[in-house]
Design a protein around this motif. Structure first.
Motif, PDB file in Angstrom:
ATOM      1  N   GLN A  96       1.337  11.781  -9.429  1.00  0.00           N
ATOM      2  CA  GLN A  96       0.532  13.206  -9.241  1.00  0.00           C
ATOM      3  C   GLN A  96       1.731  14.352  -9.357  1.00  0.00           C
ATOM      4  OE1 GLN A  96      -2.464  13.635  -8.984  1.00  0.00           O
ATOM      5  NE2 GLN A  96      -2.424  15.745  -8.878  1.00  0.00           N
TER       6      GLN A  96
ATOM      7  N   ARG B  68       0.830  -1.275  -0.057  1.00  0.00           N
ATOM      8  CA  ARG B  68       0.042  -0.032  -0.115  1.00  0.00           C
ATOM      9  C   ARG B  68       0.821   1.186   0.090  1.00  0.00           C
ATOM     10  NH1 ARG B  68      -4.483   1.450   4.335  1.00  0.00           N
ATOM     11  NH2 ARG B  68      -5.282   3.367   3.460  1.00  0.00           N
ATOM     12  N   ALA B  69       1.840   1.193   0.817  1.00  0.00           N
ATOM     13  CA  ALA B  69       2.761   2.264   0.798  1.00  0.00           C
ATOM     14  C   ALA B  69       3.632   2.585  -0.540  1.00  0.00           C
ATOM     15  CB  ALA B  69       3.855   2.055   2.026  1.00  0.00           C
TER      16      ALA B  69
ATOM     17  N   LYS C  79       1.697   6.521  -6.802  1.00  0.00           N
ATOM     18  CA  LYS C  79       0.492   7.499  -7.059  1.00  0.00           C
ATOM     19  C   LYS C  79       1.087   9.026  -6.569  1.00  0.00           C
ATOM     20  CE  LYS C  79      -4.244   8.461  -5.776  1.00  0.00           C
ATOM     21  NZ  LYS C  79      -5.312   8.312  -4.963  1.00  0.00           N
ATOM     22  N   ASP C  80       1.686   9.144  -5.632  1.00  0.00           N
ATOM     23  CA  ASP C  80       2.627  10.592  -5.302  1.00  0.00           C
ATOM     24  C   ASP C  80       3.418  10.907  -6.598  1.00  0.00           C
ATOM     25  OD1 ASP C  80       0.832  10.564  -3.074  1.00  0.00           O
ATOM     26  OD2 ASP C  80       2.404  10.014  -1.745  1.00  0.00           O
TER      27      ASP C  80
ATOM     28  N   MET D  30       2.483   1.939  -3.493  1.00  0.00           N
ATOM     29  CA  MET D  30       1.273   2.143  -4.128  1.00  0.00           C
ATOM     30  C   MET D  30       1.074   3.870  -4.053  1.00  0.00           C
ATOM     31  SD  MET D  30      -1.264  -1.070  -4.711  1.00  0.00           S
ATOM     32  CE  MET D  30      -2.664   0.073  -4.798  1.00  0.00           C
ATOM     33  N   GLN D  31       1.139   4.046  -2.957  1.00  0.00           N
ATOM     34  CA  GLN D  31       0.872   5.542  -2.477  1.00  0.00           C
ATOM     35  C   GLN D  31       2.022   6.446  -3.133  1.00  0.00           C
ATOM     36  OE1 GLN D  31      -1.932   6.678  -1.423  1.00  0.00           O
ATOM     37  NE2 GLN D  31      -1.156   8.729  -1.398  1.00  0.00           N
ATOM     38  N   ALA D  32       3.320   5.730  -2.755  1.00  0.00           N
ATOM     39  CA  ALA D  32       4.287   6.432  -3.450  1.00  0.00           C
ATOM     40  C   ALA D  32       4.391   6.732  -4.720  1.00  0.00           C
ATOM     41  CB  ALA D  32       5.522   5.756  -2.972  1.00  0.00           C
TER      42      ALA D  32
END
Length: 169
Positions: free
Chosen positions: A129, A118-119, A125-126, A121-123
């Protein structure tokens, strides 16, 4: 002194309403039920297996600390000597190890892998972005530069001088 009582009660109320207390209570109840399952497994499977290789059930192993242990045949209590029930301690240690292994391999390890995924994927995604934001900024700069060059006109005229003129002359 009344201010201290109020602040303690307010702190306790905040602690109770946080939601972690309910999660903790559920974990304790599930842990107690799980402990019973593990203890039954150790008593019903592990202890007899150890007994099959030894001479008796794991919990039956003991030693005498002072002299020979004499037990009363009617009550089963030790009348002479001091009995050390090391088989029970070993059984409890096995229960603990089995519980710890199950908790680690079925709860902690999968949750750690999930959180790491999850981390990541978030990284990612960030990062996407951030790239989009940089790209948008670059496009906006290009638009600004194009507008500025239109205002100046084709020959580098000053602002406003090239606007409204017909270039077909």
């Amino acid at each position: 002194m009344s201010e201290k009582k109020v602040s303690l009660l307010e702190g306790f109320k905040a602690f109770l309403t946080r939601g972690n207390v309910i999660d903790l209570a559920v974990a304790v109840v599930i842990g107690a039920a799980f402990t019973q399952v593990v203890n039954a497994f150790v008593k019903g499977v592990i202890n007899p297996l150890v007994g099959a290789f030894g001479t008796k059930d794991l919990e039956g192993y003991s030693s005498c600390l002072k002299g020979p242990c004499v037990t009363d045949p009617k009550t089963g209590e030790v009348t002479e000597g001091i009995r050390i029930l090391w088989g029970s301690v070993l059984s409890a240690a096995l229960s603990f190890l089995i519980t710890a292994a199950v908790v680690y391999f079925l709860l902690v390890l999968p949750m750690a892998k999930y959180l790491a995924r999850r981390a990541a994927m978030q990284a990612a995604k960030d990062g996407v972005q951030e790239t989009l934001e940089v790209s948008e900024l670059e496009v906006l700069k290009e638009i600004r530069d194009a507008l500025v060059s239109q205002r100046r006109g084709p020959a580098g005229e000053g602002p406003g001088q090239g606007l409204g003129r017909d270039h077909d002359e």
